[in-house]
Design a protein around this motif. Structure first.
Motif, PDB file in Angstrom:
ATOM      1  N   THR A 180       0.825  -1.205   0.000  1.00 56.04           N
ATOM      2  CA  THR A 180       0.000   0.000   0.000  1.00 56.04           C
ATOM      3  C   THR A 180       0.863   1.260   0.000  1.00 56.04           C
ATOM      4  OG1 THR A 180      -0.092   0.148   2.417  1.00 56.04           O
ATOM      5  CG2 THR A 180      -1.754  -1.237   1.337  1.00 56.04           C
ATOM      6  N   ALA A 181       0.192   2.387  -0.243  1.00 57.39           N
ATOM      7  CA  ALA A 181       0.894   3.673  -0.185  1.00 57.39           C
ATOM      8  C   ALA A 181       1.484   3.902   1.198  1.00 57.39           C
ATOM      9  CB  ALA A 181      -0.074   4.795  -0.548  1.00 57.39           C
ATOM     10  N   GLN A 182       0.769   3.483   2.224  1.00 60.66           N
ATOM     11  CA  GLN A 182       1.287   3.628   3.581  1.00 60.66           C
ATOM     12  C   GLN A 182       2.536   2.772   3.785  1.00 60.66           C
ATOM     13  OE1 GLN A 182      -1.466   2.526   6.655  1.00 60.66           O
ATOM     14  NE2 GLN A 182      -0.271   3.485   8.288  1.00 60.66           N
ATOM     15  N   ASP A 183       2.539   1.564   3.213  1.00 65.69           N
ATOM     16  CA  ASP A 183       3.734   0.712   3.297  1.00 65.69           C
ATOM     17  C   ASP A 183       4.944   1.401   2.653  1.00 65.69           C
ATOM     18  OD1 ASP A 183       2.271  -1.335   4.511  1.00 65.69           O
ATOM     19  OD2 ASP A 183       1.761  -2.261   2.596  1.00 65.69           O
ATOM     20  N   LEU A 184       4.724   2.041   1.496  1.00 66.50           N
ATOM     21  CA  LEU A 184       5.819   2.740   0.823  1.00 66.50           C
ATOM     22  C   LEU A 184       6.375   3.857   1.689  1.00 66.50           C
ATOM     23  CD1 LEU A 184       4.503   3.028  -2.859  1.00 66.50           C
ATOM     24  CD2 LEU A 184       6.211   1.435  -1.970  1.00 66.50           C
ATOM     25  N   ASN A 185       5.481   4.591   2.327  1.00 65.71           N
ATOM     26  CA  ASN A 185       5.936   5.674   3.205  1.00 65.71           C
ATOM     27  C   ASN A 185       6.752   5.138   4.377  1.00 65.71           C
ATOM     28  OD1 ASN A 185       4.951   8.521   2.520  1.00 65.71           O
ATOM     29  ND2 ASN A 185       3.115   7.308   2.145  1.00 65.71           N
ATOM     30  N   LEU A 186       6.368   3.989   4.906  1.00 65.13           N
ATOM     31  CA  LEU A 186       7.089   3.408   6.034  1.00 65.13           C
ATOM     32  C   LEU A 186       8.443   2.854   5.608  1.00 65.13           C
ATOM     33  CD1 LEU A 186       4.182   1.530   7.880  1.00 65.13           C
ATOM     34  CD2 LEU A 186       5.398   3.567   8.671  1.00 65.13           C
ATOM     35  N   GLU A 187       8.495   2.209   4.433  1.00 66.15           N
ATOM     36  CA  GLU A 187       9.722   1.528   4.004  1.00 66.15           C
ATOM     37  C   GLU A 187      10.697   2.457   3.285  1.00 66.15           C
ATOM     38  OE1 GLU A 187      10.470  -1.279   5.005  1.00 66.15           O
ATOM     39  OE2 GLU A 187       8.686  -2.506   5.293  1.00 66.15           O
ATOM     40  N   LEU A 188      10.167   3.383   2.465  1.00 61.60           N
ATOM     41  CA  LEU A 188      11.024   4.226   1.630  1.00 61.60           C
ATOM     42  C   LEU A 188      11.001   5.687   2.028  1.00 61.60           C
ATOM     43  CD1 LEU A 188      10.171   2.792  -1.924  1.00 61.60           C
ATOM     44  CD2 LEU A 188      12.019   2.125  -0.384  1.00 61.60           C
ATOM     45  N   GLY A 189      10.127   6.060   2.970  1.00 64.75           N
ATOM     46  CA  GLY A 189       9.981   7.466   3.300  1.00 64.75           C
ATOM     47  C   GLY A 189       9.036   8.146   2.324  1.00 64.75           C
ATOM     48  N   PRO A 190       8.749   9.415   2.533  1.00 58.52           N
ATOM     49  CA  PRO A 190       7.828  10.124   1.637  1.00 58.52           C
ATOM     50  C   PRO A 190       8.416  10.265   0.234  1.00 58.52           C
ATOM     51  CG  PRO A 190       8.862  11.651   3.180  1.00 58.52           C
ATOM     52  CD  PRO A 190       9.238  10.278   3.629  1.00 58.52           C
ATOM     53  N   ALA A 191       7.558  10.166  -0.771  1.00 61.65           N
ATOM     54  CA  ALA A 191       7.989  10.365  -2.154  1.00 61.65           C
ATOM     55  C   ALA A 191       8.407  11.818  -2.358  1.00 61.65           C
ATOM     56  CB  ALA A 191       6.863   9.998  -3.111  1.00 61.65           C
ATOM     57  N   LEU A 192       9.355  12.044  -3.280  1.00 62.36           N
ATOM     58  CA  LEU A 192       9.758  13.415  -3.583  1.00 62.36           C
ATOM     59  C   LEU A 192       8.644  14.178  -4.292  1.00 62.36           C
ATOM     60  CD1 LEU A 192      13.496  13.227  -4.701  1.00 62.36           C
ATOM     61  CD2 LEU A 192      12.535  13.674  -2.444  1.00 62.36           C
ATOM     62  N   ARG A 193       7.790  13.429  -5.021  1.00 68.79           N
ATOM     63  CA  ARG A 193       6.659  14.071  -5.667  1.00 68.79           C
ATOM     64  C   ARG A 193       5.501  13.087  -5.737  1.00 68.79           C
ATOM     65  NH1 ARG A 193       6.592  16.156 -11.898  1.00 68.79           N
ATOM     66  NH2 ARG A 193       6.323  13.912 -12.220  1.00 68.79           N
ATOM     67  N   VAL A 194       4.290  13.589  -5.544  1.00 67.35           N
ATOM     68  CA  VAL A 194       3.068  12.811  -5.773  1.00 67.35           C
ATOM     69  C   VAL A 194       2.393  13.403  -6.999  1.00 67.35           C
ATOM     70  CG1 VAL A 194       0.855  12.072  -4.847  1.00 67.35           C
ATOM     71  CG2 VAL A 194       2.829  12.287  -3.319  1.00 67.35           C
ATOM     72  N   HIS A 195       2.205  12.578  -8.027  1.00 68.20           N
ATOM     73  CA  HIS A 195       1.681  13.057  -9.308  1.00 68.20           C
ATOM     74  C   HIS A 195       0.381  12.328  -9.606  1.00 68.20           C
ATOM     75  CE1 HIS A 195       1.574  14.433 -13.439  1.00 68.20           C
ATOM     76  NE2 HIS A 195       1.522  13.180 -13.861  1.00 68.20           N
ATOM     77  N   TYR A 196      -0.691  13.066  -9.796  1.00 69.28           N
ATOM     78  CA  TYR A 196      -1.987  12.449 -10.057  1.00 69.28           C
ATOM     79  C   TYR A 196      -2.108  12.131 -11.540  1.00 69.28           C
ATOM     80  CZ  TYR A 196      -3.287  13.227  -5.297  1.00 69.28           C
ATOM     81  OH  TYR A 196      -3.328  13.170  -3.923  1.00 69.28           O
TER      82      TYR A 196
END
Length: 378
Positions: free
Chosen positions: A215-231
């Protein structure tokens, strides 16, 4: 009026802002913010071996930064033209000023500061090398060894300890150093599954990112916040999909862009799970060069039997034909052409057009020279 370039020597480690082992992406990103100090950066590489070419950044007029071919890590730093006043250079070691526009760095001054070393045309110390030649590495040159105590140093080179003696190979990779901590060492790709990320230091626990599960939450926990979120707004590829796939393609989603890792993740807007993964090769001369750090990816195949501990793999630097046969022994699938400058009116590139080859669960973006520029899992 030029501001002084004031740098300190760290034998085997770095010079000024530059650390041995830093990635090409990190250094170029830093230089963008230092245009007042380094207004012109020339990038030199071998276009005939673009995936594995060593890269030289020439920061006029004083610095050459050599990066290794596969991992794109800063391997050797060369400081030249120490007396050129445009801009002036002050060179320090610990609390001692070694050289400035007024004070030349001489053979005797080097020996007073760093002590005795082996005889030769150059003065070599672990991780540090003083050359009295303007250009070239000075290896194999014939002539009488100079004992002129006041002979002026023309170039200073810094590399890892053990890489600074005779026989130094510019193609060698850089040994693991603290500056690499947190970077991806290797990304193992499994079609229809996802990727396993191995980080520096090598003792770090691998991270498994699975399609349809992570999940997106898993990515934040494992890799930290993304440098950019693009819709996601570009739906042009949906015209090539089947009706069912088109429904999935048109579902609202958003990208997590990890430029610092060479990764993108497409995340479903409703379930917030990863639906696509894109890994970038950062090949010099390609349209997306330097937008992403090189991701050292390897596509893993199925093991030959249950006892096979080393399943076959193809790597980012293998040619497209080799990887294509690995994914599908039959003829390569038909390709679509992609010009990444179509949406950029003021940008022209000599090799802007790439080809997209689709296989079961994976798409390869390929350059005109058969280099795989990116891999997309879905």
């Amino acid at each position: 009026m030029f501001s002084t370039l004031d740098v300190d020597i760290r034998p085997g480690s770095g010079l000024g802002r530059f650390e041995i082992g830093s990635s090409l992406w990190t250094v170029l990103d830093m230089l963008r913010s230092l245009q007042h100090s380094f207004p012109q950066v020339d990038i030199k590489y071998d276009p005939d071996a673009s995936s594995t070419t060593p890269i030289i950044l020439h920061l006029r007029p004083h610095l050459d930064l050599l990066f290794s071919g596969k991992h794109q890590r800063l391997h050797t730093i060369c400081l030249r033209k120490l007396r050129d006043p445009n801009p002036p250079v002050t060179l320090r070691y610990k609390d001692t000023v070694l050289s400035s526009t007024e004070d030349a760095l001489t053979r005797v001054a080097v020996r007073r500061t760093f002590g005795p070393t082996y005889p030769g045309d150059d003065l070599r110390y672990p991780g540090l090398w003083f050359s009295f030649e303007e250009d070239g590495m000075g290896e194999g040159m014939k002539g009488v060894f100079s004992e002129d105590r006041m002979q002026e140093v023309k170039r200073v080179l810094i590399s890892q300890k053990g890489n600074d003696g005779k026989g130094q190979d510019a193609l060698e990779e850089v040994a693991e150093v603290p500056v690499m901590a947190g970077d991806i060492k290797q990304a193992v790709v499994k079609v229809h599954d996802g990727i396993t990320l191995h980080f520096y230091p090598s003792s770090s626990k691998p991270v498994h990112i699975q399609l349809g599960e992570t999940t997106a939450q898993d990515l934040n926990l494992e890799l930290g916040p993304a440098l950019r979120v693009h819709y996601k707004e570009d739906e042009r590829m949906s015209i090539h999909s089947t009706s069912h796939a088109s429904d999935v393609e048109n579902e609202p989603g958003y990208f997590y862009n990890y430029f610092q890792h060479g990764l993108d993740f497409l995340i479903c807007g409703s379930s917030h799970v990863v639906t696509k993964i894109i890994l970038h090769s950062n090949v010099p001369g390609s349209p997306l060069f330097q937008r992403y750090k090189r991701c050292n990816w390897e596509i893993e195949g199925k093991p030959e039997d249950d006892e096979d501990d080393t399943p076959p793999r193809k790597r980012f630097y293998d040619r497209f034909e080799t990887i294509s046969h690995f994914l599908s022994p039959r003829e390569p699938p038909p390709s679509m052409h992609l010009d990444r400058t179509d949406d950029e009116e003021d940008i022209t590139l000599p090799s802007a057009t790439t080809r997209l080859h689709g296989y079961d669960g994976i798409i390869l973006e390929v350059s005109e020279s058969s280099q795989v520029l990116s891999v997309m899992l879905f």
